[in-house]
Design an enzyme around this catalytic site. Structure first.
Site, PDB file in Angstrom:
ATOM      1  N   GLU A  91      -3.760  22.023   2.248  1.00 50.88           N
ATOM      2  CA  GLU A  91      -2.566  21.991   3.139  1.00 50.88           C
ATOM      3  C   GLU A  91      -2.091  20.848   2.642  1.00 50.88           C
ATOM      4  O   GLU A  91      -0.751  20.193   2.844  1.00 50.88           O
ATOM      5  CB  GLU A  91      -3.521  20.580   4.677  1.00 50.88           C
ATOM      6  CG  GLU A  91      -2.167  20.242   5.187  1.00 50.88           C
ATOM      7  CD  GLU A  91      -2.050  18.655   5.236  1.00 50.88           C
ATOM      8  OE1 GLU A  91      -0.554  18.250   5.852  1.00 50.88           O
ATOM      9  OE2 GLU A  91      -2.927  18.870   4.386  1.00 50.88           O
ATOM     10  N   ASP A  95      -9.272  20.825   3.945  1.00 47.32           N
ATOM     11  CA  ASP A  95      -9.149  20.173   2.207  1.00 47.32           C
ATOM     12  C   ASP A  95      -8.954  18.419   2.941  1.00 47.32           C
ATOM     13  O   ASP A  95      -8.554  18.212   3.832  1.00 47.32           O
ATOM     14  CB  ASP A  95      -8.175  20.144   1.131  1.00 47.32           C
ATOM     15  CG  ASP A  95      -6.778  20.713   1.692  1.00 47.32           C
ATOM     16  OD1 ASP A  95      -6.454  20.408   2.956  1.00 47.32           O
ATOM     17  OD2 ASP A  95      -5.859  20.107   0.783  1.00 47.32           O
TER      18      ASP A  95
END
Length: 486
Positions: free
Chosen positions: A144, A77
Site C-alpha cells: 500500500e 506492509d
C-alpha cells in the site's frame, strides 16, 4: 504499564507477533506466508491472489448467518524508516517496541502500527470465539505504502462482501468517508562530472532532526521539508558567490513522507569558505525561528569534505533553481463545507538521489478533485521541464468520493454515539486510501475507514495511543453486532 497489561490483550498479542515479521513495502513475502499459514492452521477459507493479497473468510456465528457480509481490510506492509545512526536490517530483524506513558513506540524505527494494528484487529477477530458477527472477509493487501499496488492488482470478485471497513485511519473518533487521489512526478537531470576548479575547498552540509511525517495527512501541519531548506541555502549561495560548484545532493527516502534530513557537498573557492560557513550558521538560525513551533530539534552541521568531481555547472544551476521554484505544500483547500476545510490539493518534494551521472527527484501530488490533481502534476512537471529535466508521471490512484445516503456510515455513527455518548467526526482525508481503488472495481461497495490514534507515521517517531485501541476494538465489535440482514 508493562506490555502484559496492554488492552485489548487479544489485539496487542497479535500486533507483537506481526512485529516479529519483516514486511517492507514490495518485500512482504514473509508476511504473506505467515497469513496464509495462519488462516489454514485455523481451518479458515484462505486465498492468496496473483498480486499477493490475502483473504481469510470466517463464517457467521450462530444466529447471524443471514446478515450482510462485512469486509475488514488492512495493508500488510510498513514504511521502514530509522534514525540515521540506528542499526537494523528491515528484511530480517524484528521491530523492537516499548511503552512511553500512554503510547506504544519503537526503538529507533517506525513502529509499523500503520497498518500492523489493523492487521492485528483482523486476526484477533478471526481467532475469537466469543464475538457475534455475520459472515466476514478479512483482507490483507500488499504494498500500500509505495503505490497501492496490492489494491491496484486485485481483480473484481476477490472480495464478495456488502460493506467494507478499512482499518487504516489514524485518528480515533474520526470516521473517514472519502480520500484524495494521488500521483507521483519524477524528474531526472543528466550530467557529466568534471574536476573542480583549482583552489576549491569542499564542504559537506547536513540537516537532520526535522519532524517530517506523512505527506498527505501531515501536509497541513506546515512542517519543514529538508529538500526545500537545503535547496534554498544553495540558491542563496550560488547567487551570492562566484565559483560555487555542486557535487552531491541527497535527501529523503519514501515518496509519501516529508523528508526529515539531507545533505549536500559543494566546492567553493578557498577564499570564501569561511563566508559560506558563516552564512550557513545565520541561515540555520533564521530557519529555526521560522519553524520554532513545528520543528524544534533541527541539527545543522557543515564541515570539510574530501575532494570529488563536480556536476556540470549549468545542470547544477538549473537543478538548484528548480528546487527553489517548485511548488511544495498546500495548493488548495476543499470548498465543500461538509469536508470542513480539508486540504484539497497538495504537492510534496519527497526524495533526491545523486549518482555519478544523474540527479533523480521524486515528488507526490494529491487531490480530492482529479482535474486539480492533473493540474498540480502539470505544474510540478512544467517547473522541472523548464529546468531541462526529463519528467514522468505515474498512473497514480483515484480519489474516493463521499457516498450520499450510506447505510454503513449510519450504522458506524449510531454505534459510536451509543458506546461513547458523543458523535464522531465524519470527514475526508488528504491521503490515499485503498478505498479509492476499491470504489472503481466494486462500485456498489459501501465503505468507511477508522482506526486508533497514531502520530508521526512514516517516521521513527511513530507512536500508537494505547487507550484508543480498546475504543476502536469495542466500536468494531459493536458495529459487527448491528449489521442488518441481507
Amino acid at each position: 504499564m508493562n506490555k502484559s497489561e496492554l488492552k485489548p490483550a487479544v489485539v496487542f498479542e497479535q500486533f507483537a507477533k506481526i512485529n516479529q515479521i519483516p514486511r517492507p513495502s514490495k518485500r512482504e513475502e514473509k508476511m504473506i506466508e505467515y497469513l496464509k499459514s495462519w488462516g489454514e492452521s485455523h481451518g479458515l477459507d484462505t486465498q492468496v491472489d496473483e498480486t499477493g493479497n490475502v483473504i481469510i473468510r470466517k463464517p457467521a456465528t450462530k444466529g447471524m448467518e443471514n446478515r450482510k457480509t462485512v469486509i475488514l481490510q488492512s495493508h500488510m506492509d510498513m514504511v521502514c524508516d530509522k534514525l540515521v545512526d540506528y542499526e537494523i536490517d528491515f528484511d530480517n530483524d524484528p521491530i523492537k517496541t516499548f511503552i512511553d506513558g500512554e503510547w506504544l513506540t519503537a526503538e529507533g524505527t517506525t513502529l509499523g502500527a500503520d497498518d500492523g494494528i489493523g492487521c492485528a484487529m483482523e486476526l484477533a477477530l478471526l481467532e475469537s470465539n466469543d464475538i457475534e458477527h455475520g459472515p466476514i472477509e478479512c483482507v490483507f493487501t500488499r504494498d500500500e505504502e509505495t503505490g497501492l499496488t496490492g489494491a491496484e492488482g486485485m481483480k473484481a470478485g476477490f472480495m464478495t462482501g456488502d460493506f467494507l471497513i478499512n482499518l487504516d485511519s489514524e485518528d480515533e473518533g474520526e470516521i473517514f468517508v472519502s480520500c484524495a487521489g494521488g500521483r507521483n512526478t519524477t524528474a531526472k537531470f543528466s550530467f557529466r562530472r568534471e574536476e573542480a576548479p583549482a583552489g576549491s575547498f569542499f564542504l559537506r552540509a547536513q540537516l537532520k532532526g526535522l519532524v517530517g511525517g506523512h505527506s498527505g495527512d501531515d501536509i497541513n501541519k506546515q512542517r519543514a521539508n529538508a529538500i526545500k531548506l537545503l535547496g534554498r541555502f544553495l540558491y542563496q549561495t550560488i547567487n551570492r558567490y562566484e565559483g560555487v560548484r555542486l557535487a552531491q545532493f541527497n535527501s529523503g527516502k519514501m515518496h509519501n513522507a516529508i523528508p526529515r534530513d539531507g545533505q549536500f557537498v559543494i566546492a567553493v573557492p578557498n577564499a570564501i569558505k569561511e563566508n559560506v560557513k558563516a552564512d550557513w550558521n545565520v541561515f540555520a538560525a533564521e530557519v529555526e525561528d521560522e519553524f520554532h513551533v513545528t520543528d524544534t530539534q533541527m541539527i545543522w552541521t557543515m564541515e570539510s569534505a574530501d575532494a570529488e568531481s563536480v556536476i556540470d555547472a549549468e545542470v547544477a544551476r538549473n537543478f538548484i533553481y528548480a528546487i527553489q521554484a517548485v511548488d511544495n505544500g498546500i495548493y488548495a483547500i476543499c470548498q465543500d463545507p461538509e469536508l470542513n476545510g480539508m486540504v484539497e490539493t497538495s504537492s510534496n518534494i519527497a526524495s533526491i538521489v545523486t549518482t555519478e551521472t544523474e540527479i533523480n527527484i521524486v515528488s507526490s501530488q494529491r487531490s480530492n478533485v482529479m482535474s486539480n490533481l492533473d493540474n498540480m502534476c502539470a505544474t510540478i512537471g512544467a517547473c522541472f521541464r523548464l529546468a531541462g529535466a526529463q519528467v514522468k508521471h505515474s498512473d497514480g490512484y483515484p480519489a474516493w468520493k463521499m457516498r450520499s445516503h450510506s447505510e454503513l456510515q449510519k450504522i458506524v455513527k449510531d454505534s459510536y454515539v451509543r458506546l461513547f455518548g458523543k458523535e464522531p467526526v465524519m470527514r475526508g482525508i488528504h491521503a490515499g486510501l485503498e478505498c479509492g481503488l476499491f470504489s472503481e472495481r466494486y462500485p456498489s461497495l459501501d465503505m468507511v475507514s477508522f482506526g486508533p490514534t497514531l502520530r508521526f507515521v512514516h517516521t521513527p517517531e511513530e507512536r500508537l495511543h494505547i487507550p484508543t485501541v480498546q475504543m476502536v476494538w469495542d466500536h468494531l465489535i459493536d458495529v459487527l453486532k448491528n449489521i442488518p440482514q441481507k
